[in-house]
Design a protein around this motif. Structure first.
Motif, PDB file in Angstrom:
ATOM      1  N   LEU A 205       0.825  -1.204   0.000  1.00  0.00           N
ATOM      2  CA  LEU A 205       0.000   0.000   0.000  1.00  0.00           C
ATOM      3  C   LEU A 205       0.859   1.253   0.000  1.00  0.00           C
ATOM      4  O   LEU A 205       0.580   2.228  -0.714  1.00  0.00           O
ATOM      5  CB  LEU A 205      -0.920  -0.002   1.221  1.00  0.00           C
ATOM      6  CG  LEU A 205      -1.960  -1.124   1.303  1.00  0.00           C
ATOM      7  CD1 LEU A 205      -2.689  -1.069   2.642  1.00  0.00           C
ATOM      8  CD2 LEU A 205      -2.954  -1.035   0.155  1.00  0.00           C
ATOM      9  N   LEU A 206       1.917   1.248   0.789  1.00  0.00           N
ATOM     10  CA  LEU A 206       2.784   2.423   0.884  1.00  0.00           C
ATOM     11  C   LEU A 206       3.516   2.690  -0.419  1.00  0.00           C
ATOM     12  O   LEU A 206       3.752   3.851  -0.783  1.00  0.00           O
ATOM     13  CB  LEU A 206       3.786   2.220   2.020  1.00  0.00           C
ATOM     14  CG  LEU A 206       3.199   2.279   3.432  1.00  0.00           C
ATOM     15  CD1 LEU A 206       4.167   1.686   4.438  1.00  0.00           C
ATOM     16  CD2 LEU A 206       2.847   3.711   3.804  1.00  0.00           C
ATOM     17  N   LEU A 207       3.895   1.647  -1.130  1.00  0.00           N
ATOM     18  CA  LEU A 207       4.622   1.822  -2.387  1.00  0.00           C
ATOM     19  C   LEU A 207       3.803   2.585  -3.421  1.00  0.00           C
ATOM     20  O   LEU A 207       4.357   3.236  -4.311  1.00  0.00           O
ATOM     21  CB  LEU A 207       5.025   0.460  -2.945  1.00  0.00           C
ATOM     22  CG  LEU A 207       6.155  -0.262  -2.196  1.00  0.00           C
ATOM     23  CD1 LEU A 207       6.213  -1.727  -2.598  1.00  0.00           C
ATOM     24  CD2 LEU A 207       7.502   0.410  -2.458  1.00  0.00           C
ATOM     25  N   GLU A 208       2.491   2.510  -3.315  1.00  0.00           N
ATOM     26  CA  GLU A 208       1.620   3.198  -4.263  1.00  0.00           C
ATOM     27  C   GLU A 208       1.461   4.683  -3.938  1.00  0.00           C
ATOM     28  O   GLU A 208       0.891   5.431  -4.734  1.00  0.00           O
ATOM     29  CB  GLU A 208       0.246   2.530  -4.269  1.00  0.00           C
ATOM     30  CG  GLU A 208       0.282   1.095  -4.782  1.00  0.00           C
ATOM     31  CD  GLU A 208      -1.039   0.374  -4.611  1.00  0.00           C
ATOM     32  OE1 GLU A 208      -1.972   0.992  -4.058  1.00  0.00           O
ATOM     33  OE2 GLU A 208      -1.143  -0.799  -5.011  1.00  0.00           O
ATOM     34  N   ASP A 209       1.966   5.112  -2.770  1.00  0.00           N
ATOM     35  CA  ASP A 209       1.827   6.506  -2.342  1.00  0.00           C
ATOM     36  C   ASP A 209       2.860   7.370  -3.062  1.00  0.00           C
ATOM     37  O   ASP A 209       4.056   7.058  -3.066  1.00  0.00           O
ATOM     38  CB  ASP A 209       2.013   6.598  -0.824  1.00  0.00           C
ATOM     39  CG  ASP A 209       1.555   7.929  -0.260  1.00  0.00           C
ATOM     40  OD1 ASP A 209       2.007   8.977  -0.772  1.00  0.00           O
ATOM     41  OD2 ASP A 209       0.747   7.933   0.683  1.00  0.00           O
ATOM     42  N   ALA A 210       2.430   8.450  -3.645  1.00  0.00           N
ATOM     43  CA  ALA A 210       3.336   9.328  -4.385  1.00  0.00           C
ATOM     44  C   ALA A 210       4.365   9.992  -3.485  1.00  0.00           C
ATOM     45  O   ALA A 210       5.406  10.466  -3.969  1.00  0.00           O
ATOM     46  CB  ALA A 210       2.522  10.411  -5.112  1.00  0.00           C
ATOM     47  N   ASP A 211       4.118  10.031  -2.173  1.00  0.00           N
ATOM     48  CA  ASP A 211       5.048  10.654  -1.236  1.00  0.00           C
ATOM     49  C   ASP A 211       6.099   9.678  -0.712  1.00  0.00           C
ATOM     50  O   ASP A 211       6.895  10.036   0.167  1.00  0.00           O
ATOM     51  CB  ASP A 211       4.285  11.241  -0.042  1.00  0.00           C
ATOM     52  CG  ASP A 211       3.418  12.427  -0.433  1.00  0.00           C
ATOM     53  OD1 ASP A 211       3.821  13.169  -1.349  1.00  0.00           O
ATOM     54  OD2 ASP A 211       2.344  12.597   0.163  1.00  0.00           O
ATOM     55  N   VAL A 212       6.113   8.449  -1.200  1.00  0.00           N
ATOM     56  CA  VAL A 212       7.030   7.415  -0.707  1.00  0.00           C
ATOM     57  C   VAL A 212       8.023   7.036  -1.796  1.00  0.00           C
ATOM     58  O   VAL A 212       7.629   6.691  -2.912  1.00  0.00           O
ATOM     59  CB  VAL A 212       6.246   6.167  -0.236  1.00  0.00           C
ATOM     60  CG1 VAL A 212       7.204   5.035   0.132  1.00  0.00           C
ATOM     61  CG2 VAL A 212       5.349   6.515   0.945  1.00  0.00           C
ATOM     62  N   ASP A 213       9.319   7.089  -1.462  1.00  0.00           N
ATOM     63  CA  ASP A 213      10.373   6.651  -2.385  1.00  0.00           C
ATOM     64  C   ASP A 213      10.988   5.321  -1.980  1.00  0.00           C
ATOM     65  O   ASP A 213      11.481   4.573  -2.824  1.00  0.00           O
ATOM     66  CB  ASP A 213      11.491   7.689  -2.456  1.00  0.00           C
ATOM     67  CG  ASP A 213      11.071   8.952  -3.171  1.00  0.00           C
ATOM     68  OD1 ASP A 213      10.115   8.904  -3.965  1.00  0.00           O
ATOM     69  OD2 ASP A 213      11.694  10.006  -2.929  1.00  0.00           O
ATOM     70  N   VAL A 214      11.020   5.041  -0.671  1.00  0.00           N
ATOM     71  CA  VAL A 214      11.637   3.831  -0.140  1.00  0.00           C
ATOM     72  C   VAL A 214      10.775   3.344   1.017  1.00  0.00           C
ATOM     73  O   VAL A 214      10.246   4.152   1.783  1.00  0.00           O
ATOM     74  CB  VAL A 214      13.071   4.101   0.380  1.00  0.00           C
ATOM     75  CG1 VAL A 214      13.701   2.824   0.950  1.00  0.00           C
ATOM     76  CG2 VAL A 214      13.956   4.674  -0.722  1.00  0.00           C
ATOM     77  N   VAL A 215      10.643   2.028   1.158  1.00  0.00           N
ATOM     78  CA  VAL A 215       9.977   1.439   2.318  1.00  0.00           C
ATOM     79  C   VAL A 215      11.031   0.741   3.162  1.00  0.00           C
ATOM     80  O   VAL A 215      11.792  -0.096   2.654  1.00  0.00           O
ATOM     81  CB  VAL A 215       8.873   0.451   1.916  1.00  0.00           C
ATOM     82  CG1 VAL A 215       8.318  -0.267   3.149  1.00  0.00           C
ATOM     83  CG2 VAL A 215       7.743   1.190   1.200  1.00  0.00           C
TER      84      VAL A 215
END
Length: 680
Positions: A205-215
């Motif tokens: 889910l986080l990977l699809e967020d435009a504000d996220v570059d790395v998990v």
């Protein structure tokens, strides 16, 4: 953004079940933190004993709250959770989070309670976060929905790294450490027990967020490997790397294993294989989890890894410290090659050995940029490490200005190690998106992770044979398994009468489903010269084993020709409880567990991967013709590794191994000297 992602990561109408009117209590923190950090959504404190909680209207129960609710945080004790989960499910709330502990981690009763609340949630389609979860933080949306005390801070920087942590306390530790040096997070999610929502699913889910570059992942266990593998696949397609720190490197968990493979292929080694197979970068230090993301953000795994770096330094001692730390992890600080040396000469810079010493050049940005440009041009390194001395502490803009400008140009990654305590320089580098390390060890840990980063290799489905096994197999049965895979070596089973067509000398071994390690009970005899000696050895062995292991069931004796070769290997398979099937290759014989010289991969594997495994085992190095030693049949060994890995498709096998597998000269192939299988 999917409805689940919206409700979990950016809820706008939040119910706080059990919110306290006493602002000093832990259960008051979510409400305080949400308002302190600027949450603009609606809050609904649920407290039947108060009309108002911290200045906001309170509700006696969930049924009293008007309209839809995105997210419910259950702050009550363990005994009250089940009823509140049922109430949340009845309200059709998309996500409920449980703070309390005392569930699956607390024993059978807790596990049963966890199963009941999960069933209640699933019955309505509600997703469950936790139990034992410290909640969620979305710094871009100013959503501080957590009990973690790190949120007492007045100001928290937002960043582009999302953290998913199975440990709630580590959420705060990493948040505070990052904030102290200008490294922010986009999100922090505490998954707790992962009864429902797992680290892998949340990472997707986080990977699809435009504000996220790395998990970034802080893991105590891999609880849903298929979901984490799916997240890794998504990360590759989006060029948003996943970086993991997983606990559990201690070897003590292997003590209960019944085979050498079980002892060697412990869960941590299997986790390494899992991360490698799916292109997840693994670090071993907490600081690395903060620092590595800037090095890999927006990048894909290097097409070719050299396990080497170029090092530029303004401090001889600091540079040497970095070279040493890298070398311990097998990363070479490499002398500039022809391409790099040409640019250095053009810039009138001189490299001596493994270090480009810029001390006399001072901190002049143009000279630093020229040095960086030259080292990045090298064709045999993976990245460039710039080591900065005392100027980083007292003249931060001058000290790192050239690095910041030089790193703006396209090329291989640039990392920095600041030898002094230099917070201002760390912040400048972080703001520029350059990985900056406070110790040589964390720099080496992160660089080693980058150099080990690989794009996953697609392995075609390999058909596995259908194998019928007794409930309690002995070595003869195990040999039958490997023979079905194409690893067949001659043997015979006898009771009291020697087989008539055996080639002498032979080895004799006791057959029993209860004796994995036959040598420990006198169940092995070697170099038996003829049938008469075999008959005598068999009688003596039966008596010896019966005395040493009176409870063991004896099914007969196995006779096989003595085999000679150039080396002994252990070849094993294990169905790891966390990550699934793995194949292992290592130094063989009775000392295999002592040496722990192994290579491990997720199974099945292809020939190219099998060859890589052979190259990793130090004890097998002589077989490549090292120092003019005789060549071994490494292709036959590689085919054997592929064959053993096909056990991934034999559902009833939990563990299996050949130890030793004798490797002959080219054309002689490999010989199964001893085999064992453990059923699920």
């Amino acid at each position: 953004m999917t409805p689940l992602a919206q409700a979990l990561l950016n809820p706008r109408r939040i119910a706080l079940i059990g919110a306290s009117a006493d602002d000093q209590r832990l259960t008051a923190r979510p409400q305080r933190y949400l308002r302190r950090h600027g949450f603009a959504g609606e809050l609904f404190p649920v407290n039947p004993r108060a009309a108002e909680v911290l200045g906001e209207r309170a509700f006696g129960s969930l049924v009293d709250i008007p309209g839809e609710i995105d997210f419910a945080y259950i702050l009550l004790g363990t005994d009250n959770v089940e009823a509140q989960v049922a109430a949340c499910a009845a309200r059709k709330i998309p996500v409920a989070c449980v703070l309390a502990d005392g569930f699956a981690e607390a024993g059978p009763e807790g596990a049963a309670l966890q199963a009941r609340i999960l069933a209640a949630a699933q019955g309505s389609g509600m997703r469950l976060l936790g139990p034992n979860s410290m909640g969620i933080v979305n710094l871009n949306a100013r959503t501080a929905l957590t009990t973690n005390a790190a949120l007492e801070a007045e100001n928290l920087p937002a960043g582009r790294v999302a953290l998913v942590s199975q440990s709630g306390s580590m959420m705060g530790a990493l948040l505070s450490r990052g904030a102290a040096r200008g490294l922010g997070f986009s999100h922090l999610i505490g998954t707790g027990n992962e009864a429902d929502l797992t680290a892998g699913e949340i990472a997707s889910l986080l990977l699809e967020d435009a504000d996220v570059d790395v998990v970034a992942l802080f893991l105590e266990a891999i609880r849903a490997p298929a979901q984490l593998a799916a997240a890794a696949a998504k990360a590759r397609s989006l060029r948003k790397p996943i970086v993991a720190l997983k606990l559990g490197r201690s070897p003590f968990g292997a003590e209960l294993a019944t085979s050498h493979t079980g002892a060697l292929a412990g869960s941590d080694a299997a986790a390494d294989a899992f991360f490698r197979a799916h292109g997840i970068l693994r670090v071993s230090m907490m600081e690395s989890l903060l620092e590595l993301p800037l090095l890999v953000a927006g990048r894909s795994p290097p097409a070719r890894a050299h396990r080497a770096v170029g090092v530029m330094t303004t401090t001889g001692g600091g540079g040497a410290l970095a070279v040493d730390a890298l070398g311990v992890l097998g990363i070479e600080a490499r002398k500039p090659d022809a391409a790099a040396a040409g640019r250095l000469e053009a810039a009138k810079l001189n490299a001596h050995g493994r270090l480009l010493d810029m001390t006399l050049a001072g901190t002049r940005p143009d000279r630093i940029m020229a040095g960086l440009d030259a080292l990045r041009a090298a064709e045999d390194t993976d990245l460039v490490l710039a080591v900065v001395g005392s100027s980083a502490q007292f003249r931060p803009k001058d000290a790192v200005g050239g690095i910041i400008e030089g790193a703006k140009l396209a090329g291989k990654p640039v990392a920095t190690f600041l030898a002094p305590q230099a917070e201002a320089s760390l912040r400048l580098l972080a703001e520029a998106g350059i990985a900056a390390f406070r110790t040589a060890d964390t720099a080496a840990d992160s660089i080693a992770a980058y150099c080990a980063w690989r794009a996953p290799r697609e392995t075609a489905d390999i058909a596995a044979p259908t194998i019928a096994l007794p409930a309690r197999p002995d070595e003869a049965d195990a040999r039958g398994v490997f023979a079905a895979l194409g690893l067949d070596s001659p043997f015979a089973v006898m009771q009291d009468t020697p087989p008539g067509d055996m080639r002498y000398p032979v080895a004799l071994k006791i057959l029993s489903p209860d004796l994995a390690h036959k040598t420990e009970v006198g169940g092995v005899a070697l170099n038996i010269a003829d049938a008469a000696a075999l008959r005598e050895a068999a009688a003596a062995m039966r008596a010896r084993v019966a005395a040493a292991a009176p409870q063991a069931k004896l099914t007969g004796m196995l006779v096989q020709p003595m085999a000679k070769g150039l080396a002994e290997a252990i070849l094993g398979f294990r169905r790891d409880p966390e990550v699934g099937p793995v194949v292992l290759l290592g130094a063989g014989g009775v000392l295999s567990e002592l040496h722990r010289d192994i290579a491990l991969r997720m199974a099945p594997v292809d020939l190219e991967t099998a060859r890589e495994m052979i190259a990793e085992v130090r004890a097998l190095k002589p077989l490549s013709g090292w120092r003019n030693l005789p060549l071994g049949d490494l292709e036959a060994l590689a085919r054997a590794v592929v064959a053993a890995s096909r056990l991934a498709g034999v559902a009833q096998v939990a563990e299996a191994e050949i130890n030793p597998l004798i490797v002959g000269r080219p054309g002689e192939g490999v010989t199964v000297a001893d085999a064992w299988v453990v059923l699920r």
